[in-house]
Design a protein around this motif. Sequence first.
Motif, PDB file in Angstrom:
ATOM      1  N   ALA A  29     -11.303  15.334 -15.627  1.00 32.74           N
ATOM      2  CA  ALA A  29     -12.202  14.991 -14.516  1.00 32.74           C
ATOM      3  C   ALA A  29     -11.512  14.055 -13.529  1.00 32.74           C
ATOM      4  CB  ALA A  29     -13.480  14.350 -15.048  1.00 32.74           C
ATOM      5  N   VAL A  30     -10.769  13.092 -14.041  1.00 32.23           N
ATOM      6  CA  VAL A  30     -10.050  12.156 -13.164  1.00 32.23           C
ATOM      7  C   VAL A  30      -8.976  12.892 -12.383  1.00 32.23           C
ATOM      8  CG1 VAL A  30      -8.459  10.194 -13.168  1.00 32.23           C
ATOM      9  CG2 VAL A  30     -10.568  10.088 -14.495  1.00 32.23           C
ATOM     10  N   GLY A  31      -8.278  13.803 -13.034  1.00 31.86           N
ATOM     11  CA  GLY A  31      -7.258  14.594 -12.341  1.00 31.86           C
ATOM     12  C   GLY A  31      -7.853  15.424 -11.221  1.00 31.86           C
ATOM     13  N   GLU A  32      -8.990  16.041 -11.503  1.00 33.73           N
ATOM     14  CA  GLU A  32      -9.672  16.844 -10.478  1.00 33.73           C
ATOM     15  C   GLU A  32     -10.151  15.964  -9.326  1.00 33.73           C
ATOM     16  OE1 GLU A  32     -13.602  19.684 -10.060  1.00 33.73           O
ATOM     17  OE2 GLU A  32     -12.701  19.411 -12.043  1.00 33.73           O
ATOM     18  N   LEU A  33     -10.697  14.802  -9.652  1.00 37.35           N
ATOM     19  CA  LEU A  33     -11.153  13.868  -8.617  1.00 37.35           C
ATOM     20  C   LEU A  33      -9.985  13.414  -7.738  1.00 37.35           C
ATOM     21  CD1 LEU A  33     -13.357  12.158  -7.327  1.00 37.35           C
ATOM     22  CD2 LEU A  33     -12.966  10.445  -9.112  1.00 37.35           C
ATOM     23  N   GLN A  34      -8.861  13.127  -8.372  1.00 38.38           N
ATOM     24  CA  GLN A  34      -7.683  12.709  -7.596  1.00 38.38           C
ATOM     25  C   GLN A  34      -7.207  13.814  -6.670  1.00 38.38           C
ATOM     26  OE1 GLN A  34      -5.274  11.371 -10.951  1.00 38.38           O
ATOM     27  NE2 GLN A  34      -5.269   9.311 -10.082  1.00 38.38           N
ATOM     28  N   GLN A  35      -7.226  15.045  -7.156  1.00 36.93           N
ATOM     29  CA  GLN A  35      -6.826  16.167  -6.305  1.00 36.93           C
ATOM     30  C   GLN A  35      -7.759  16.298  -5.103  1.00 36.93           C
ATOM     31  OE1 GLN A  35      -6.751  19.603  -8.839  1.00 36.93           O
ATOM     32  NE2 GLN A  35      -4.781  19.065  -9.767  1.00 36.93           N
ATOM     33  N   ASN A  36      -9.049  16.176  -5.347  1.00 37.43           N
ATOM     34  CA  ASN A  36     -10.017  16.270  -4.247  1.00 37.43           C
ATOM     35  C   ASN A  36      -9.851  15.123  -3.261  1.00 37.43           C
ATOM     36  OD1 ASN A  36     -11.116  18.621  -5.287  1.00 37.43           O
ATOM     37  ND2 ASN A  36     -12.705  17.547  -6.427  1.00 37.43           N
ATOM     38  N   LEU A  37      -9.619  13.916  -3.778  1.00 38.76           N
ATOM     39  CA  LEU A  37      -9.407  12.763  -2.893  1.00 38.76           C
ATOM     40  C   LEU A  37      -8.137  12.932  -2.069  1.00 38.76           C
ATOM     41  CD1 LEU A  37     -10.412   9.720  -5.114  1.00 38.76           C
ATOM     42  CD2 LEU A  37     -11.501  10.464  -2.999  1.00 38.76           C
ATOM     43  N   ASN A  38      -7.095  13.454  -2.679  1.00 41.64           N
ATOM     44  CA  ASN A  38      -5.833  13.634  -1.952  1.00 41.64           C
ATOM     45  C   ASN A  38      -5.995  14.589  -0.768  1.00 41.64           C
ATOM     46  OD1 ASN A  38      -4.301  11.821  -3.438  1.00 41.64           O
ATOM     47  ND2 ASN A  38      -3.650  13.377  -4.907  1.00 41.64           N
ATOM     48  N   LYS A  39      -6.872  15.584  -0.919  1.00 45.93           N
ATOM     49  CA  LYS A  39      -7.138  16.498   0.201  1.00 45.93           C
ATOM     50  C   LYS A  39      -7.755  15.737   1.374  1.00 45.93           C
ATOM     51  CE  LYS A  39      -7.934  20.440  -2.840  1.00 45.93           C
ATOM     52  NZ  LYS A  39      -8.970  21.326  -3.403  1.00 45.93           N
ATOM     53  N   VAL A  40      -8.675  14.829   1.061  1.00 47.50           N
ATOM     54  CA  VAL A  40      -9.348  14.049   2.111  1.00 47.50           C
ATOM     55  C   VAL A  40      -8.397  13.009   2.688  1.00 47.50           C
ATOM     56  CG1 VAL A  40     -11.229  12.419   2.560  1.00 47.50           C
ATOM     57  CG2 VAL A  40     -11.621  14.417   1.106  1.00 47.50           C
ATOM     58  N   ILE A  41      -7.683  12.323   1.819  1.00 46.63           N
ATOM     59  CA  ILE A  41      -6.785  11.246   2.249  1.00 46.63           C
ATOM     60  C   ILE A  41      -5.667  11.799   3.130  1.00 46.63           C
ATOM     61  CG2 ILE A  41      -5.246   9.396   1.460  1.00 46.63           C
ATOM     62  CD1 ILE A  41      -8.262   9.061   0.761  1.00 46.63           C
ATOM     63  N   GLY A  42      -5.316  13.043   2.913  1.00 47.28           N
ATOM     64  CA  GLY A  42      -4.280  13.666   3.726  1.00 47.28           C
ATOM     65  C   GLY A  42      -4.610  13.661   5.213  1.00 47.28           C
ATOM     66  N   PHE A  43      -5.877  13.580   5.562  1.00 44.59           N
ATOM     67  CA  PHE A  43      -6.294  13.548   6.961  1.00 44.59           C
ATOM     68  C   PHE A  43      -6.316  12.131   7.537  1.00 44.59           C
ATOM     69  CE2 PHE A  43      -8.245  17.514   5.427  1.00 44.59           C
ATOM     70  CZ  PHE A  43      -7.685  18.400   6.325  1.00 44.59           C
ATOM     71  N   TRP A  44      -6.246  11.141   6.652  1.00 48.58           N
ATOM     72  CA  TRP A  44      -6.243   9.760   7.128  1.00 48.58           C
ATOM     73  C   TRP A  44      -4.888   9.432   7.739  1.00 48.58           C
ATOM     74  CZ3 TRP A  44      -8.607   6.397   2.621  1.00 48.58           C
ATOM     75  CH2 TRP A  44      -9.949   6.788   2.424  1.00 48.58           C
ATOM     76  N   GLU A  45      -4.887   8.439   8.602  1.00 46.74           N
ATOM     77  CA  GLU A  45      -3.629   8.023   9.224  1.00 46.74           C
ATOM     78  C   GLU A  45      -3.520   6.514   9.175  1.00 46.74           C
ATOM     79  OE1 GLU A  45      -3.407   9.579  13.178  1.00 46.74           O
ATOM     80  OE2 GLU A  45      -3.527  11.651  12.517  1.00 46.74           O
ATOM     81  N   GLY A  46      -2.299   6.050   9.286  1.00 45.36           N
ATOM     82  CA  GLY A  46      -2.053   4.619   9.433  1.00 45.36           C
ATOM     83  C   GLY A  46      -2.354   3.784   8.211  1.00 45.36           C
ATOM     84  N   PRO A  47      -2.889   2.569   8.460  1.00 43.69           N
ATOM     85  CA  PRO A  47      -3.048   1.593   7.379  1.00 43.69           C
ATOM     86  C   PRO A  47      -4.021   2.030   6.281  1.00 43.69           C
ATOM     87  CG  PRO A  47      -3.855   0.689   9.479  1.00 43.69           C
ATOM     88  CD  PRO A  47      -3.278   2.042   9.754  1.00 43.69           C
ATOM     89  N   ASP A  48      -5.010   2.826   6.626  1.00 43.21           N
ATOM     90  CA  ASP A  48      -5.947   3.273   5.592  1.00 43.21           C
ATOM     91  C   ASP A  48      -5.236   4.136   4.548  1.00 43.21           C
ATOM     92  OD1 ASP A  48      -8.082   1.977   6.778  1.00 43.21           O
ATOM     93  OD2 ASP A  48      -8.733   3.749   7.905  1.00 43.21           O
ATOM     94  N   GLN A  49      -4.438   5.065   5.025  1.00 40.35           N
ATOM     95  CA  GLN A  49      -3.698   5.926   4.110  1.00 40.35           C
ATOM     96  C   GLN A  49      -2.659   5.114   3.333  1.00 40.35           C
ATOM     97  OE1 GLN A  49      -0.837   8.915   5.517  1.00 40.35           O
ATOM     98  NE2 GLN A  49      -2.151  10.449   4.515  1.00 40.35           N
ATOM     99  N   GLU A  50      -1.986   4.203   4.009  1.00 42.69           N
ATOM    100  CA  GLU A  50      -0.993   3.351   3.341  1.00 42.69           C
ATOM    101  C   GLU A  50      -1.640   2.494   2.264  1.00 42.69           C
ATOM    102  OE1 GLU A  50       0.999   1.128   6.410  1.00 42.69           O
ATOM    103  OE2 GLU A  50       1.585   2.961   7.467  1.00 42.69           O
ATOM    104  N   PHE A  51      -2.806   1.938   2.569  1.00 45.76           N
ATOM    105  CA  PHE A  51      -3.515   1.114   1.594  1.00 45.76           C
ATOM    106  C   PHE A  51      -3.917   1.958   0.384  1.00 45.76           C
ATOM    107  CE2 PHE A  51      -7.426  -0.613  -0.244  1.00 45.76           C
ATOM    108  CZ  PHE A  51      -6.988  -1.885  -0.581  1.00 45.76           C
ATOM    109  N   TYR A  52      -4.412   3.141   0.649  1.00 40.44           N
ATOM    110  CA  TYR A  52      -4.836   4.020  -0.445  1.00 40.44           C
ATOM    111  C   TYR A  52      -3.658   4.323  -1.368  1.00 40.44           C
ATOM    112  CZ  TYR A  52      -6.474   8.032  -3.068  1.00 40.44           C
ATOM    113  OH  TYR A  52      -6.793   8.885  -4.090  1.00 40.44           O
ATOM    114  N   TYR A  53      -2.562   4.793  -0.790  1.00 38.93           N
ATOM    115  CA  TYR A  53      -1.409   5.169  -1.625  1.00 38.93           C
ATOM    116  C   TYR A  53      -0.669   3.954  -2.188  1.00 38.93           C
ATOM    117  CZ  TYR A  53      -1.998  10.031  -0.287  1.00 38.93           C
ATOM    118  OH  TYR A  53      -2.493  11.305  -0.121  1.00 38.93           O
ATOM    119  N   GLY A  54      -0.657   2.854  -1.459  1.00 36.01           N
ATOM    120  CA  GLY A  54       0.088   1.672  -1.906  1.00 36.01           C
ATOM    121  C   GLY A  54      -0.670   0.761  -2.850  1.00 36.01           C
TER     122      GLY A  54
END
Length: 100
Positions: A29-54
């Motif tokens: 379930a966590v793996g699936e959630l991460q995959q779904n979040l990564n699809k959404v996060i891929g559209f983010w730009e700048g500090p929000d995306q950096e904060f998420y991944y970092g």
Amino acid sequence: MSEGIFINHQRAQVSALTMETQQRLIKDAVGELQQNLNKVIGFWEGPDQEFYYGTVVPTWQRQIELLDQQLGTLVQILQENSQTYARTAARAASNFENIR
């Protein structure tokens, strides 16, 4: 009233197997959630995306690993205790049979 520790070995084994199954389901379930979040996060730009991944992803990963370790430890302890108790009970029964 009898005193002592009594373990239903079948229930203990079923509980351990259930915990292992739940552990796998949580990881899936966590793996699936991460995959779904990564699809959404891929559209983010700048500090929000950096904060998420970092920050968010490493924290998330550490907590999931910790949960996995704790559940694994609980399963292992339950199995070991049940097996030890069963061996002890069998040895005690065998000793009483030899008293005759």
